[in-house]
Design a protein around this motif. Sequence first.
Motif, PDB file in Angstrom:
ATOM      1  N   GLU A 186       0.822  -1.219   0.000  1.00 56.04           N
ATOM      2  CA  GLU A 186       0.000   0.000   0.000  1.00 56.04           C
ATOM      3  C   GLU A 186       0.857   1.270   0.000  1.00 56.04           C
ATOM      4  OE1 GLU A 186      -3.067   0.189   2.976  1.00 56.04           O
ATOM      5  OE2 GLU A 186      -3.192  -2.006   3.089  1.00 56.04           O
ATOM      6  N   TYR A 187       2.065   1.178   0.515  1.00 52.73           N
ATOM      7  CA  TYR A 187       2.911   2.362   0.706  1.00 52.73           C
ATOM      8  C   TYR A 187       4.070   2.436  -0.293  1.00 52.73           C
ATOM      9  CZ  TYR A 187       0.401   2.700   5.139  1.00 52.73           C
ATOM     10  OH  TYR A 187      -0.582   2.810   6.096  1.00 52.73           O
ATOM     11  N   LEU A 188       4.177   1.453  -1.176  1.00 50.87           N
ATOM     12  CA  LEU A 188       5.303   1.380  -2.109  1.00 50.87           C
ATOM     13  C   LEU A 188       4.957   2.084  -3.416  1.00 50.87           C
ATOM     14  CD1 LEU A 188       8.115   0.268  -2.849  1.00 50.87           C
ATOM     15  CD2 LEU A 188       6.986  -1.857  -3.575  1.00 50.87           C
ATOM     16  N   HIS A 189       5.687   3.159  -3.699  1.00 58.20           N
ATOM     17  CA  HIS A 189       5.498   3.913  -4.929  1.00 58.20           C
ATOM     18  C   HIS A 189       6.864   4.323  -5.463  1.00 58.20           C
ATOM     19  CE1 HIS A 189       1.204   4.196  -3.992  1.00 58.20           C
ATOM     20  NE2 HIS A 189       1.554   4.541  -2.768  1.00 58.20           N
ATOM     21  N   ASP A 190       7.097   4.069  -6.739  1.00 52.33           N
ATOM     22  CA  ASP A 190       8.364   4.439  -7.377  1.00 52.33           C
ATOM     23  C   ASP A 190       9.561   3.876  -6.613  1.00 52.33           C
ATOM     24  OD1 ASP A 190       6.888   5.884  -9.262  1.00 52.33           O
ATOM     25  OD2 ASP A 190       7.006   7.725  -8.074  1.00 52.33           O
ATOM     26  N   ASN A 191       9.422   2.631  -6.150  1.00 50.65           N
ATOM     27  CA  ASN A 191      10.508   1.930  -5.444  1.00 50.65           C
ATOM     28  C   ASN A 191      10.877   2.561  -4.099  1.00 50.65           C
ATOM     29  OD1 ASN A 191      10.699   0.028  -7.446  1.00 50.65           O
ATOM     30  ND2 ASN A 191      12.498   0.902  -8.428  1.00 50.65           N
ATOM     31  N   VAL A 192       9.944   3.299  -3.520  1.00 50.14           N
ATOM     32  CA  VAL A 192      10.152   3.864  -2.188  1.00 50.14           C
ATOM     33  C   VAL A 192       8.900   3.602  -1.346  1.00 50.14           C
ATOM     34  CG1 VAL A 192      10.639   5.924  -0.807  1.00 50.14           C
ATOM     35  CG2 VAL A 192      11.660   5.677  -3.092  1.00 50.14           C
ATOM     36  N   VAL A 193       9.105   3.051  -0.146  1.00 54.65           N
ATOM     37  CA  VAL A 193       8.014   2.890   0.807  1.00 54.65           C
ATOM     38  C   VAL A 193       7.921   4.186   1.597  1.00 54.65           C
ATOM     39  CG1 VAL A 193       7.168   1.604   2.807  1.00 54.65           C
ATOM     40  CG2 VAL A 193       8.305   0.399   0.930  1.00 54.65           C
ATOM     41  N   ARG A 194       6.864   4.954   1.355  1.00 51.36           N
ATOM     42  CA  ARG A 194       6.691   6.264   1.995  1.00 51.36           C
ATOM     43  C   ARG A 194       5.581   6.180   3.044  1.00 51.36           C
ATOM     44  NH1 ARG A 194       7.727   7.555  -3.452  1.00 51.36           N
ATOM     45  NH2 ARG A 194       9.509   8.965  -3.722  1.00 51.36           N
ATOM     46  N   HIS A 195       5.894   6.637   4.243  1.00 50.01           N
ATOM     47  CA  HIS A 195       4.910   6.579   5.323  1.00 50.01           C
ATOM     48  C   HIS A 195       5.175   7.702   6.314  1.00 50.01           C
ATOM     49  CE1 HIS A 195       7.935   4.557   7.985  1.00 50.01           C
ATOM     50  NE2 HIS A 195       8.395   4.183   6.820  1.00 50.01           N
ATOM     51  N   GLU A 196       4.155   8.062   7.065  1.00 49.05           N
ATOM     52  CA  GLU A 196       4.243   9.217   7.951  1.00 49.05           C
ATOM     53  C   GLU A 196       4.724   8.849   9.355  1.00 49.05           C
ATOM     54  OE1 GLU A 196       0.541  11.307   8.051  1.00 49.05           O
ATOM     55  OE2 GLU A 196       0.622  11.853   5.928  1.00 49.05           O
ATOM     56  N   TYR A 197       5.422   9.789   9.960  1.00 48.14           N
ATOM     57  CA  TYR A 197       5.761   9.731  11.380  1.00 48.14           C
ATOM     58  C   TYR A 197       5.174  10.971  12.044  1.00 48.14           C
ATOM     59  CZ  TYR A 197       9.498  12.881   9.781  1.00 48.14           C
ATOM     60  OH  TYR A 197      10.211  13.913   9.217  1.00 48.14           O
ATOM     61  N   LEU A 198       5.116  10.948  13.362  1.00 45.99           N
ATOM     62  CA  LEU A 198       4.536  12.050  14.132  1.00 45.99           C
ATOM     63  C   LEU A 198       5.601  12.684  15.021  1.00 45.99           C
ATOM     64  CD1 LEU A 198       1.962  13.585  15.232  1.00 45.99           C
ATOM     65  CD2 LEU A 198       1.866  11.785  16.994  1.00 45.99           C
ATOM     66  N   LEU A 199       5.669  14.008  15.019  1.00 48.14           N
ATOM     67  CA  LEU A 199       6.501  14.758  15.952  1.00 48.14           C
ATOM     68  C   LEU A 199       5.609  15.500  16.930  1.00 48.14           C
ATOM     69  CD1 LEU A 199       9.244  16.428  13.698  1.00 48.14           C
ATOM     70  CD2 LEU A 199       9.300  14.190  14.788  1.00 48.14           C
ATOM     71  N   ILE A 200       5.986  15.482  18.200  1.00 50.64           N
ATOM     72  CA  ILE A 200       5.283  16.239  19.238  1.00 50.64           C
ATOM     73  C   ILE A 200       6.312  17.022  20.044  1.00 50.64           C
ATOM     74  CG2 ILE A 200       4.007  16.032  21.420  1.00 50.64           C
ATOM     75  CD1 ILE A 200       2.378  13.834  20.167  1.00 50.64           C
ATOM     76  N   ARG A 201       5.965  18.251  20.388  1.00 49.94           N
ATOM     77  CA  ARG A 201       6.821  19.059  21.249  1.00 49.94           C
ATOM     78  C   ARG A 201       5.962  19.781  22.262  1.00 49.94           C
ATOM     79  NH1 ARG A 201       8.295  23.796  16.818  1.00 49.94           N
ATOM     80  NH2 ARG A 201       6.394  25.028  17.153  1.00 49.94           N
TER      81      ARG A 201
END
Length: 257
Positions: free
Chosen positions: A238-253
Amino acid sequence: MQRETWTLGNFGDMAVFTTPVAGHLVRYAGVTSGQTVLDVGTGTGVVAITARIKGAKVTGLDLTPALLAQAKESATIAGHDDIAWHEGDAEALPFPDASFDVVLSQFGHMFAPRHDVAVSEMLRVLKPGGMIAFATWPGEQLIGRMFSLNAKYVPPPPGIVSPVQWGDVAIVRQRMGESVKRMRAERGIMGIPALSPRHLRLFLEAKTGPFIRTAQALQNDPASLEAWRNEMEELMHEYLHDNVVRHEYLLIRAIKV
């Protein structure tokens, strides 16, 4: 348990892909020259070293000696042998109260079994007015979903809360409580090059402790092992596009009151 898990494989090869996240986290936390910074669950040291490059006085702490050895080597290559490295636990930080201007954690503190103790310790060693900031995995994104998949096949011990809860802003706000103010959240995208889902699944099974441990736990149940692997690959697809697995991370401060 966590020490043994992260000793498996060679997480340093995976940590390469978290290096851009470290840059984002350090910038998001507003780290500046001269500040005292603690990196909790430093792993291979990518956050600690990034903060040191900014001119901060940095301490990195981790449970796993093998990862700290990699961190020290990377720091030397970067030209910064003055980072203080400590073997230690996020639930029992070996530092006095109000020792640091900034406390950071990138995908580290979230694995502490007692989340309330970990956040209490991180805030204890932070100075009033200091910044706490960390990166975690949202539950609906790839890594969060993979951890949930692992737990489906190999349930954690009773009483262990999923680390994925640290990817829920509402839960984090509740855990931080009245100890902080001006809490903010931001997301970024991490990319992992991969020719196919199977390439990435094999890489994780070889390099990353939680996935190695899951595969090991299922060795005597070939049908479940195959099912887990198939579900992992379907998820990655589901996350693999153009030979890159792209997915989100979360930052909190947030700022300590």
